[in-house]
Design a protein around this motif. Structure first.
Motif, PDB file in Angstrom:
ATOM      1  N   ALA A  51       0.833  -1.209   0.000  1.00 41.37           N
ATOM      2  CA  ALA A  51       0.000   0.000   0.000  1.00 41.37           C
ATOM      3  C   ALA A  51       0.865   1.256   0.000  1.00 41.37           C
ATOM      4  N   HIS A  52       1.926   1.248   0.797  1.00 40.86           N
ATOM      5  CA  HIS A  52       2.816   2.414   0.855  1.00 40.86           C
ATOM      6  C   HIS A  52       3.499   2.653  -0.494  1.00 40.86           C
ATOM      7  N   ARG A  54       2.394   1.771  -3.472  1.00 37.55           N
ATOM      8  CA  ARG A  54       1.375   2.289  -4.418  1.00 37.55           C
ATOM      9  C   ARG A  54       1.118   3.771  -4.185  1.00 37.55           C
ATOM     10  N   ARG A  55       1.005   4.181  -2.915  1.00 34.62           N
ATOM     11  CA  ARG A  55       0.766   5.607  -2.605  1.00 34.62           C
ATOM     12  C   ARG A  55       1.931   6.463  -3.080  1.00 34.62           C
ATOM     13  N   SER A  59       1.608   9.392  -5.894  1.00 33.06           N
ATOM     14  CA  SER A  59       1.560  10.774  -5.432  1.00 33.06           C
ATOM     15  C   SER A  59       2.892  11.518  -5.429  1.00 33.06           C
TER      16      SER A  59
END
Length: 102
Positions: A51-52, A54-55, A59
């Motif tokens: 998840a980290h 992907r973020r 971004s």
């Protein structure tokens, strides 16, 4: 069955030479005297890790992904697996590279 006396496949030498050149450039770029690896994120939770990543990819446009290292430390039975994201930080001060003599 007869072994062929033919040389390497067409383009194989060029491809091998390009790979070797690329490895030499990477070794020079990330040599210990040119900078160091700075840990950006570390966890033992794989879903949190994914998840980290992907973020960050979605971004953070400031990260040079060619200078990122992803390490997975397998703990086996004694310790849990650890996931680490590191960024290579150059020793050169910003703005110093490329300036001419005075």
């Amino acid at each position: 069955m007869k072994v062929s006396d033919a040389g390497p496949m067409p383009g194989q030498r060029k491809r091998r030479r390009q790979q070797q050149d690329e490895m030499q450039r990477a070794a020079a770029r990330f040599a210990p005297d040119t900078g160091s690896w700075e840990v950006l994120f570390e966890t033992q939770d794989e879903p949190e890790w994914r998840a980290h990543l992907r973020r960050l990819q979605a971004s953070d446009t400031q990260i040079d992904w060619t200078a990122v290292r992803i390490d997975t430390f397998c703990g086996r039975l004694t310790q849990p697996t650890t996931y680490r994201l590191s960024l290579f930080v150059s020793n050169a001060a910003p703005g110093v590279v490329g300036q001419g003599g005075q």
